[in-house]
Design an enzyme around this catalytic site. Structure first.
Site, mmCIF file in Angstrom:
data_model
loop_
_atom_site.group_PDB
_atom_site.id
_atom_site.type_symbol
_atom_site.label_atom_id
_atom_site.label_comp_id
_atom_site.label_asym_id
_atom_site.label_seq_id
_atom_site.Cartn_x
_atom_site.Cartn_y
_atom_site.Cartn_z
ATOM 1 N N HIS A 196 -53.722 -50.515 -68.027
ATOM 2 C CA HIS A 196 -53.171 -49.167 -67.903
ATOM 3 C C HIS A 196 -53.929 -48.156 -68.763
ATOM 4 O O HIS A 196 -53.772 -46.940 -68.587
ATOM 5 C CB HIS A 196 -51.690 -49.194 -68.300
ATOM 6 C CG HIS A 196 -50.869 -48.083 -67.743
ATOM 7 N ND1 HIS A 196 -51.410 -46.902 -67.268
ATOM 8 C CD2 HIS A 196 -49.532 -47.955 -67.601
ATOM 9 C CE1 HIS A 196 -50.427 -46.112 -66.845
ATOM 10 N NE2 HIS A 196 -49.289 -46.729 -67.036
ATOM 11 N N ASP A 252 -53.258 -52.057 -46.002
ATOM 12 C CA ASP A 252 -53.399 -53.046 -44.928
ATOM 13 C C ASP A 252 -54.773 -53.695 -45.034
ATOM 14 O O ASP A 252 -55.792 -53.059 -44.799
ATOM 15 C CB ASP A 252 -53.230 -52.346 -43.570
ATOM 16 C CG ASP A 252 -53.423 -53.282 -42.389
ATOM 17 O OD1 ASP A 252 -53.649 -54.491 -42.593
ATOM 18 O OD2 ASP A 252 -53.365 -52.778 -41.246
#
Length: 447
Positions: free
Chosen positions: A170, A388
Protein backbone atom coordinates in the site's frame (compact mmCIF):
# COMPACT_ATOMS: atom_id res chain seq x y z
CA UNK A 1 -16.45 -28.62 10.49
CA UNK A 2 -14.92 -30.55 7.61
CA UNK A 3 -13.46 -33.94 8.49
CA UNK A 4 -11.31 -36.54 6.78
CA UNK A 5 -11.26 -40.12 8.13
CA UNK A 6 -12.89 -38.89 11.31
CA UNK A 7 -10.30 -36.15 11.94
CA UNK A 8 -11.01 -32.40 11.67
CA UNK A 9 -9.44 -30.83 8.58
CA UNK A 10 -6.89 -28.09 9.10
CA UNK A 11 -6.55 -25.13 6.76
CA UNK A 12 -3.45 -26.83 5.35
CA UNK A 13 -5.66 -29.80 4.37
CA UNK A 14 -8.26 -27.49 2.82
CA UNK A 15 -5.85 -25.29 0.84
CA UNK A 16 -2.69 -27.00 -0.43
CA UNK A 17 0.18 -25.00 -1.93
CA UNK A 18 1.42 -26.74 -5.08
CA UNK A 19 3.97 -24.28 -6.51
CA UNK A 20 5.74 -20.98 -5.87
CA UNK A 21 7.44 -18.98 -8.59
CA UNK A 22 8.70 -15.48 -9.32
CA UNK A 23 7.32 -13.58 -12.31
CA UNK A 24 9.56 -10.93 -13.84
CA UNK A 25 8.82 -8.24 -16.41
CA UNK A 26 9.02 -9.73 -19.90
CA UNK A 27 11.75 -7.31 -20.93
CA UNK A 28 14.33 -5.17 -19.21
CA UNK A 29 12.88 -1.73 -18.61
CA UNK A 30 14.68 1.26 -20.01
CA UNK A 31 12.57 3.50 -17.82
CA UNK A 32 13.29 4.85 -14.33
CA UNK A 33 15.61 2.63 -12.30
CA UNK A 34 14.30 4.22 -9.11
CA UNK A 35 11.02 5.88 -8.22
CA UNK A 36 11.01 8.05 -5.10
CA UNK A 37 7.86 7.76 -3.02
CA UNK A 38 5.86 10.98 -2.84
CA UNK A 39 4.60 12.51 0.40
CA UNK A 40 1.17 11.06 -0.43
CA UNK A 41 2.68 7.55 -0.21
CA UNK A 42 4.62 7.80 3.03
CA UNK A 43 1.82 7.63 5.66
CA UNK A 44 1.07 4.06 4.52
CA UNK A 45 4.55 2.63 5.10
CA UNK A 46 3.40 1.16 8.45
CA UNK A 47 -0.03 0.04 7.23
CA UNK A 48 -0.39 -3.44 5.76
CA UNK A 49 -0.48 -4.87 2.25
CA UNK A 50 -3.79 -4.12 0.54
CA UNK A 51 -5.47 -7.47 -0.18
CA UNK A 52 -8.11 -8.27 -2.80
CA UNK A 53 -9.83 -11.55 -3.65
CA UNK A 54 -11.56 -12.16 -6.99
CA UNK A 55 -13.50 -15.42 -7.40
CA UNK A 56 -14.48 -16.84 -10.80
CA UNK A 57 -16.63 -19.70 -12.02
CA UNK A 58 -15.09 -22.28 -14.34
CA UNK A 59 -11.57 -22.78 -15.60
CA UNK A 60 -11.03 -25.82 -13.37
CA UNK A 61 -10.27 -28.36 -16.09
CA UNK A 62 -7.78 -25.99 -17.72
CA UNK A 63 -6.36 -24.64 -14.45
CA UNK A 64 -2.73 -25.16 -15.45
CA UNK A 65 -3.23 -23.55 -18.84
CA UNK A 66 -5.19 -20.66 -17.32
CA UNK A 67 -2.49 -19.96 -14.75
CA UNK A 68 0.23 -20.16 -17.40
CA UNK A 69 -1.61 -17.69 -19.59
CA UNK A 70 -2.21 -15.31 -16.68
CA UNK A 71 1.43 -15.47 -15.57
CA UNK A 72 2.52 -14.58 -19.10
CA UNK A 73 0.11 -11.64 -19.11
CA UNK A 74 1.32 -10.63 -15.65
CA UNK A 75 4.88 -10.50 -16.97
CA UNK A 76 3.75 -8.23 -19.80
CA UNK A 77 1.77 -6.03 -17.37
CA UNK A 78 4.90 -5.53 -15.27
CA UNK A 79 6.60 -3.99 -18.29
CA UNK A 80 4.24 -1.03 -17.88
CA UNK A 81 3.60 -1.20 -14.13
CA UNK A 82 7.27 -1.78 -13.42
CA UNK A 83 7.38 -0.43 -9.81
CA UNK A 84 5.35 -3.50 -8.75
CA UNK A 85 8.29 -5.74 -9.62
CA UNK A 86 10.76 -3.75 -7.51
CA UNK A 87 11.62 -3.46 -3.82
CA UNK A 88 11.64 -0.60 -1.35
CA UNK A 89 15.03 0.81 -0.39
CA UNK A 90 16.26 3.83 1.54
CA UNK A 91 18.77 5.93 -0.31
CA UNK A 92 21.76 7.68 1.21
CA UNK A 93 19.54 10.53 2.45
CA UNK A 94 17.01 8.26 4.11
CA UNK A 95 14.39 8.79 1.40
CA UNK A 96 12.33 5.68 0.62
CA UNK A 97 12.36 4.79 -3.08
CA UNK A 98 11.27 1.87 -5.23
CA UNK A 99 14.22 0.08 -6.81
CA UNK A 100 12.74 -0.94 -10.16
CA UNK A 101 15.75 -2.70 -11.63
CA UNK A 102 15.30 -6.11 -13.25
CA UNK A 103 15.72 -9.33 -11.28
CA UNK A 104 13.33 -8.96 -8.35
CA UNK A 105 9.82 -9.65 -9.54
CA UNK A 106 6.41 -10.66 -8.17
CA UNK A 107 5.69 -13.68 -5.98
CA UNK A 108 3.16 -16.12 -7.50
CA UNK A 109 1.66 -19.03 -5.57
CA UNK A 110 -0.44 -21.86 -7.00
CA UNK A 111 -2.76 -23.82 -4.73
CA UNK A 112 -5.64 -26.31 -4.67
CA UNK A 113 -8.75 -26.23 -2.52
CA UNK A 114 -11.09 -28.58 -4.34
CA UNK A 115 -13.28 -28.98 -1.27
CA UNK A 116 -14.28 -25.31 -1.49
CA UNK A 117 -16.90 -23.98 -3.91
CA UNK A 118 -17.24 -20.56 -5.48
CA UNK A 119 -20.55 -19.93 -3.72
CA UNK A 120 -18.85 -20.14 -0.32
CA UNK A 121 -16.98 -16.95 -1.20
CA UNK A 122 -19.64 -15.38 -3.40
CA UNK A 123 -22.67 -15.81 -1.17
CA UNK A 124 -21.37 -15.89 2.38
CA UNK A 125 -18.72 -14.67 4.78
CA UNK A 126 -15.90 -17.18 4.46
CA UNK A 127 -14.10 -17.85 7.78
CA UNK A 128 -11.04 -15.71 8.37
CA UNK A 129 -8.73 -18.72 8.47
CA UNK A 130 -9.81 -19.72 4.96
CA UNK A 131 -9.42 -16.17 3.66
CA UNK A 132 -5.86 -16.16 4.97
CA UNK A 133 -5.13 -19.30 2.97
CA UNK A 134 -6.33 -17.91 -0.38
CA UNK A 135 -5.13 -14.29 -0.07
CA UNK A 136 -1.38 -13.92 0.45
CA UNK A 137 0.53 -11.73 2.91
CA UNK A 138 -1.99 -11.50 5.73
CA UNK A 139 -0.32 -9.62 8.57
CA UNK A 140 2.54 -8.38 6.38
CA UNK A 141 3.37 -4.69 6.89
CA UNK A 142 4.22 -2.45 3.93
CA UNK A 143 7.54 -1.79 5.64
CA UNK A 144 8.48 -5.36 4.70
CA UNK A 145 8.65 -4.25 1.09
CA UNK A 146 12.30 -3.60 1.89
CA UNK A 147 12.84 -7.36 1.63
CA UNK A 148 9.64 -8.81 0.13
CA UNK A 149 7.97 -8.44 -3.28
CA UNK A 150 5.65 -5.45 -3.60
CA UNK A 151 2.99 -7.67 -5.19
CA UNK A 152 2.05 -11.25 -4.35
CA UNK A 153 -0.56 -13.26 -6.27
CA UNK A 154 -2.15 -16.60 -5.42
CA UNK A 155 -4.15 -18.72 -7.87
CA UNK A 156 -6.29 -21.26 -6.01
CA UNK A 157 -8.13 -24.05 -7.83
CA UNK A 158 -11.58 -24.48 -6.29
CA UNK A 159 -14.07 -27.28 -6.90
CA UNK A 160 -15.89 -25.26 -9.54
CA UNK A 161 -13.75 -22.21 -10.17
CA UNK A 162 -10.67 -20.15 -9.44
CA UNK A 163 -9.85 -17.75 -6.62
CA UNK A 164 -7.28 -15.04 -7.35
CA UNK A 165 -5.85 -13.45 -4.22
CA UNK A 166 -3.62 -10.38 -4.56
CA UNK A 167 -1.60 -8.42 -2.01
CA UNK A 168 -0.29 -5.00 -3.03
CA UNK A 169 2.17 -2.95 -1.00
CA UNK A 170 0.00 0.00 0.00
CA UNK A 171 3.00 2.35 0.24
CA UNK A 172 3.26 2.41 -3.54
CA UNK A 173 -0.35 2.52 -4.74
CA UNK A 174 -3.93 3.32 -3.75
CA UNK A 175 -7.24 1.74 -4.73
CA UNK A 176 -7.50 3.62 -8.01
CA UNK A 177 -4.06 2.36 -9.09
CA UNK A 178 -4.82 -1.15 -7.81
CA UNK A 179 -7.82 -1.53 -10.12
CA UNK A 180 -6.00 0.23 -12.97
CA UNK A 181 -3.37 -2.49 -12.77
CA UNK A 182 -5.86 -5.36 -12.43
CA UNK A 183 -7.98 -4.26 -15.39
CA UNK A 184 -4.82 -3.78 -17.48
CA UNK A 185 -3.50 -7.23 -16.55
CA UNK A 186 -6.88 -8.74 -17.43
CA UNK A 187 -6.89 -6.97 -20.81
CA UNK A 188 -3.50 -8.45 -21.65
CA UNK A 189 -4.72 -11.91 -20.62
CA UNK A 190 -7.60 -11.54 -23.11
CA UNK A 191 -5.14 -10.56 -25.85
CA UNK A 192 -6.06 -6.87 -25.81
CA UNK A 193 -3.66 -3.95 -25.33
CA UNK A 194 -3.58 -1.90 -22.12
CA UNK A 195 -6.19 0.80 -22.78
CA UNK A 196 -4.64 3.47 -20.55
CA UNK A 197 -0.91 3.18 -19.72
CA UNK A 198 0.11 4.28 -16.21
CA UNK A 199 1.74 7.63 -15.44
CA UNK A 200 4.76 7.12 -13.15
CA UNK A 201 6.04 10.66 -12.58
CA UNK A 202 5.36 11.06 -8.84
CA UNK A 203 7.00 14.47 -8.82
CA UNK A 204 3.80 15.72 -10.48
CA UNK A 205 1.99 14.98 -7.23
CA UNK A 206 4.73 16.21 -4.88
CA UNK A 207 8.43 16.62 -5.66
CA UNK A 208 9.58 17.01 -2.03
CA UNK A 209 12.08 14.40 -0.79
CA UNK A 210 11.24 13.36 2.78
CA UNK A 211 13.81 11.39 4.81
CA UNK A 212 12.19 8.91 7.22
CA UNK A 213 13.30 7.19 10.40
CA UNK A 214 11.73 3.77 9.98
CA UNK A 215 10.85 1.37 12.80
CA UNK A 216 13.47 -1.26 13.46
CA UNK A 217 10.88 -3.93 12.64
CA UNK A 218 7.13 -4.34 12.06
CA UNK A 219 6.85 -6.13 15.42
CA UNK A 220 8.46 -3.20 17.24
CA UNK A 221 6.02 -0.79 15.63
CA UNK A 222 3.01 -2.95 16.48
CA UNK A 223 4.03 -3.21 20.14
CA UNK A 224 3.73 0.54 20.52
CA UNK A 225 0.24 0.75 18.96
CA UNK A 226 -1.90 2.78 21.44
CA UNK A 227 -5.13 1.43 19.92
CA UNK A 228 -5.41 -2.27 20.77
CA UNK A 229 -7.89 -4.17 18.63
CA UNK A 230 -11.03 -5.67 20.18
CA UNK A 231 -10.72 -9.33 21.07
CA UNK A 232 -13.37 -10.30 18.52
CA UNK A 233 -13.69 -8.68 15.11
CA UNK A 234 -16.29 -9.86 12.59
CA UNK A 235 -16.59 -8.94 8.92
CA UNK A 236 -19.92 -9.19 7.11
CA UNK A 237 -21.12 -8.14 3.68
CA UNK A 238 -24.34 -6.13 3.36
CA UNK A 239 -25.88 -5.45 -0.04
CA UNK A 240 -27.92 -2.33 -0.73
CA UNK A 241 -29.75 -2.46 -4.08
CA UNK A 242 -30.51 0.67 -6.05
CA UNK A 243 -34.05 0.82 -4.63
CA UNK A 244 -32.70 1.00 -1.07
CA UNK A 245 -30.14 3.62 -2.00
CA UNK A 246 -32.83 5.78 -3.58
CA UNK A 247 -34.85 5.58 -0.36
CA UNK A 248 -31.81 6.60 1.71
CA UNK A 249 -31.01 9.48 -0.63
CA UNK A 250 -34.59 10.67 -0.58
CA UNK A 251 -34.69 10.58 3.23
CA UNK A 252 -31.43 12.52 3.57
CA UNK A 253 -32.55 15.20 1.09
CA UNK A 254 -36.22 15.42 2.12
CA UNK A 255 -35.91 18.51 4.31
CA UNK A 256 -33.27 20.44 2.35
CA UNK A 257 -34.27 23.84 0.98
CA UNK A 258 -34.47 24.02 -2.84
CA UNK A 259 -31.27 26.05 -3.11
CA UNK A 260 -29.15 23.66 -1.02
CA UNK A 261 -26.63 21.30 -2.57
CA UNK A 262 -28.20 17.81 -2.54
CA UNK A 263 -26.53 14.94 -0.76
CA UNK A 264 -24.91 12.29 -2.91
CA UNK A 265 -25.70 8.59 -2.83
CA UNK A 266 -22.44 8.01 -0.97
CA UNK A 267 -23.19 10.68 1.66
CA UNK A 268 -26.69 9.28 2.17
CA UNK A 269 -25.50 5.68 2.56
CA UNK A 270 -22.54 6.70 4.73
CA UNK A 271 -24.76 8.68 7.12
CA UNK A 272 -27.14 5.71 7.33
CA UNK A 273 -24.28 3.37 8.23
CA UNK A 274 -22.70 5.82 10.69
CA UNK A 275 -25.95 6.18 12.64
CA UNK A 276 -26.66 2.44 12.63
CA UNK A 277 -23.14 1.49 13.75
CA UNK A 278 -23.35 4.04 16.58
CA UNK A 279 -26.63 2.45 17.71
CA UNK A 280 -25.11 -1.03 17.48
CA UNK A 281 -22.15 0.01 19.62
CA UNK A 282 -24.56 1.10 22.38
CA UNK A 283 -22.69 4.38 22.77
CA UNK A 284 -23.70 7.03 25.29
CA UNK A 285 -25.10 10.38 24.06
CA UNK A 286 -21.96 12.20 25.16
CA UNK A 287 -19.53 9.84 23.43
CA UNK A 288 -17.70 11.30 20.43
CA UNK A 289 -17.80 9.37 17.17
CA UNK A 290 -15.73 10.13 14.08
CA UNK A 291 -16.16 9.35 10.39
CA UNK A 292 -13.18 9.11 8.02
CA UNK A 293 -13.28 8.97 4.24
CA UNK A 294 -10.17 8.12 2.23
CA UNK A 295 -10.61 10.65 -0.57
CA UNK A 296 -8.99 10.52 -4.01
CA UNK A 297 -7.17 13.81 -4.57
CA UNK A 298 -6.45 13.42 -8.30
CA UNK A 299 -9.18 15.83 -9.36
CA UNK A 300 -8.69 18.11 -6.34
CA UNK A 301 -5.11 19.10 -7.17
CA UNK A 302 -4.36 22.10 -9.39
CA UNK A 303 -3.64 21.18 -12.06
CA UNK A 304 -5.53 17.89 -11.60
CA UNK A 305 -3.81 14.59 -12.27
CA UNK A 306 -5.33 11.89 -14.48
CA UNK A 307 -6.77 8.60 -13.25
CA UNK A 308 -3.74 6.92 -14.81
CA UNK A 309 -1.39 8.44 -12.21
CA UNK A 310 0.19 5.39 -10.54
CA UNK A 311 0.75 5.74 -6.81
CA UNK A 312 -1.13 7.00 -3.77
CA UNK A 313 -3.18 10.14 -4.16
CA UNK A 314 -5.55 9.68 -1.25
CA UNK A 315 -5.95 11.47 2.06
CA UNK A 316 -8.23 10.76 5.01
CA UNK A 317 -10.93 13.37 5.54
CA UNK A 318 -12.40 13.43 9.07
CA UNK A 319 -15.54 14.73 10.69
CA UNK A 320 -17.15 13.94 14.02
CA UNK A 321 -19.87 14.69 16.53
CA UNK A 322 -21.37 13.54 19.78
CA UNK A 323 -23.57 10.44 19.53
CA UNK A 324 -26.60 12.21 21.03
CA UNK A 325 -27.23 14.68 18.19
CA UNK A 326 -26.15 12.13 15.58
CA UNK A 327 -28.95 9.75 16.56
CA UNK A 328 -31.54 12.30 17.64
CA UNK A 329 -31.37 14.28 14.41
CA UNK A 330 -32.66 13.39 10.95
CA UNK A 331 -30.28 11.74 8.42
CA UNK A 332 -29.70 15.22 7.00
CA UNK A 333 -27.51 16.08 10.03
CA UNK A 334 -24.98 13.28 9.51
CA UNK A 335 -25.01 13.67 5.72
CA UNK A 336 -24.39 17.40 6.14
CA UNK A 337 -21.32 16.80 8.31
CA UNK A 338 -19.90 14.46 5.69
CA UNK A 339 -20.68 16.79 2.79
CA UNK A 340 -19.09 19.77 4.52
CA UNK A 341 -15.88 17.88 5.37
CA UNK A 342 -15.52 16.42 1.87
CA UNK A 343 -16.22 19.72 0.09
CA UNK A 344 -13.72 21.56 2.32
CA UNK A 345 -10.88 19.22 1.33
CA UNK A 346 -9.65 21.33 -1.57
CA UNK A 347 -6.12 21.87 -2.89
CA UNK A 348 -5.27 24.24 -0.02
CA UNK A 349 -6.27 21.64 2.57
CA UNK A 350 -4.42 18.89 0.68
CA UNK A 351 -1.16 20.86 0.47
CA UNK A 352 -1.44 21.89 4.12
CA UNK A 353 -1.66 18.23 5.11
CA UNK A 354 1.38 17.38 2.99
CA UNK A 355 3.41 20.22 4.47
CA UNK A 356 2.51 19.18 8.00
CA UNK A 357 3.72 15.66 7.32
CA UNK A 358 6.95 16.84 5.68
CA UNK A 359 7.71 19.06 8.69
CA UNK A 360 7.14 16.22 11.14
CA UNK A 361 6.94 12.76 9.51
CA UNK A 362 5.09 10.17 11.55
CA UNK A 363 4.85 6.41 11.53
CA UNK A 364 1.09 5.91 11.64
CA UNK A 365 -0.97 2.93 12.74
CA UNK A 366 -3.85 1.72 10.62
CA UNK A 367 -5.95 1.92 13.81
CA UNK A 368 -5.21 5.64 14.30
CA UNK A 369 -8.77 6.58 13.41
CA UNK A 370 -9.45 5.71 17.05
CA UNK A 371 -12.35 4.25 18.97
CA UNK A 372 -15.96 4.82 17.91
CA UNK A 373 -14.83 5.55 14.37
CA UNK A 374 -16.26 4.54 11.01
CA UNK A 375 -13.78 4.69 8.11
CA UNK A 376 -14.51 4.13 4.42
CA UNK A 377 -11.97 2.84 1.93
CA UNK A 378 -12.37 1.69 -1.66
CA UNK A 379 -15.16 3.06 -3.83
CA UNK A 380 -18.22 1.75 -5.67
CA UNK A 381 -16.92 3.73 -8.67
CA UNK A 382 -14.13 1.21 -9.19
CA UNK A 383 -15.15 -1.20 -11.95
CA UNK A 384 -14.07 -4.27 -10.03
CA UNK A 385 -16.45 -6.60 -11.85
CA UNK A 386 -14.95 -5.65 -15.21
CA UNK A 387 -11.76 -7.56 -14.36
CA UNK A 388 -12.23 -10.31 -16.94
CA UNK A 389 -9.18 -12.48 -17.61
CA UNK A 390 -10.97 -14.29 -20.41
CA UNK A 391 -13.41 -16.41 -18.43
CA UNK A 392 -16.03 -13.86 -17.46
CA UNK A 393 -16.81 -11.47 -14.65
CA UNK A 394 -15.90 -12.28 -11.05
CA UNK A 395 -18.64 -13.90 -9.01
CA UNK A 396 -17.51 -11.82 -6.04
CA UNK A 397 -14.79 -9.34 -5.09
CA UNK A 398 -13.75 -9.10 -1.44
CA UNK A 399 -11.03 -7.59 0.73
CA UNK A 400 -8.58 -9.63 2.78
CA UNK A 401 -8.03 -9.35 6.52
CA UNK A 402 -5.35 -6.64 6.44
CA UNK A 403 -6.08 -3.07 7.57
CA UNK A 404 -9.46 -4.03 9.01
CA UNK A 405 -10.30 -2.56 12.39
CA UNK A 406 -13.47 -1.92 14.37
CA UNK A 407 -15.51 0.28 12.02
CA UNK A 408 -13.63 -0.26 8.74
CA UNK A 409 -15.83 -0.24 5.63
CA UNK A 410 -14.98 -1.22 2.05
CA UNK A 411 -17.49 -0.25 -0.65
CA UNK A 412 -17.92 -2.17 -3.90
CA UNK A 413 -20.38 -1.90 -6.77
CA UNK A 414 -23.21 -4.40 -6.91
CA UNK A 415 -21.88 -7.61 -8.43
CA UNK A 416 -24.79 -8.03 -10.89
CA UNK A 417 -23.96 -4.84 -12.74
CA UNK A 418 -26.72 -2.71 -11.27
CA UNK A 419 -26.43 0.54 -9.36
CA UNK A 420 -26.46 -1.04 -5.91
CA UNK A 421 -23.56 -0.96 -3.44
CA UNK A 422 -22.02 -3.76 -1.38
CA UNK A 423 -20.83 -2.74 2.08
CA UNK A 424 -18.08 -4.91 3.55
CA UNK A 425 -18.06 -3.95 7.23
CA UNK A 426 -15.82 -4.99 10.12
CA UNK A 427 -17.05 -4.53 13.70
CA UNK A 428 -16.55 -5.78 17.19
CA UNK A 429 -18.48 -9.06 17.46
CA UNK A 430 -21.09 -7.82 19.92
CA UNK A 431 -21.78 -4.67 17.91
CA UNK A 432 -22.17 -6.78 14.75
CA UNK A 433 -24.76 -8.94 16.49
CA UNK A 434 -26.69 -5.81 17.40
CA UNK A 435 -26.43 -4.41 13.88
CA UNK A 436 -27.80 -7.58 12.32
CA UNK A 437 -30.92 -7.20 14.47
CA UNK A 438 -31.41 -3.56 13.47
CA UNK A 439 -34.38 -3.51 11.11
CA UNK A 440 -33.83 0.17 10.31
CA UNK A 441 -30.33 -0.59 9.01
CA UNK A 442 -31.30 -3.76 7.20
CA UNK A 443 -33.39 -2.32 4.41
CA UNK A 444 -32.27 -5.55 2.79
CA UNK A 445 -30.90 -8.68 4.40
CA UNK A 446 -27.28 -9.64 4.55
CA UNK A 447 -26.05 -11.07 1.28
Amino acid sequence: MAVNNGKPLTTADIVKITAKTTVLPSKRSEKQARVALATFDLPYITFYYNQKLLVYKGGVEEFGDVVGKMKKALSAALDEFYPLSGRLVQDEEGVVVVDCEMGKGVEVVEAEAEGLEVKEFAEGDEPEEIMKMVVPYTGVMNLEGLTRPLLAVQFTKLKDGIAIGCAFNHAILDGNSTWHFLTSWAALARGSPIPNPPLHNRALARPTRVPLTLPISPAAHELSDPNPAPSSLVTHLFSFPESSLLLLKSAANSSLPPTAKPFSTFQSLASHAWRAISRARRLSPGDITAFAVFTDCRNRLRPPLPDSYFGNLIQAVFTGTAVGPLLASTPEFAAGLLQKAIDAHDEVAIVRRLEEYEADPKMFYYTDAGVNCVAVGSSPRFKVYDVDFGFGRPERVRSGRNNKFDGMVYLYPERDGGKGIDVELTLDGRAMENLEKDGEFLLVGRD
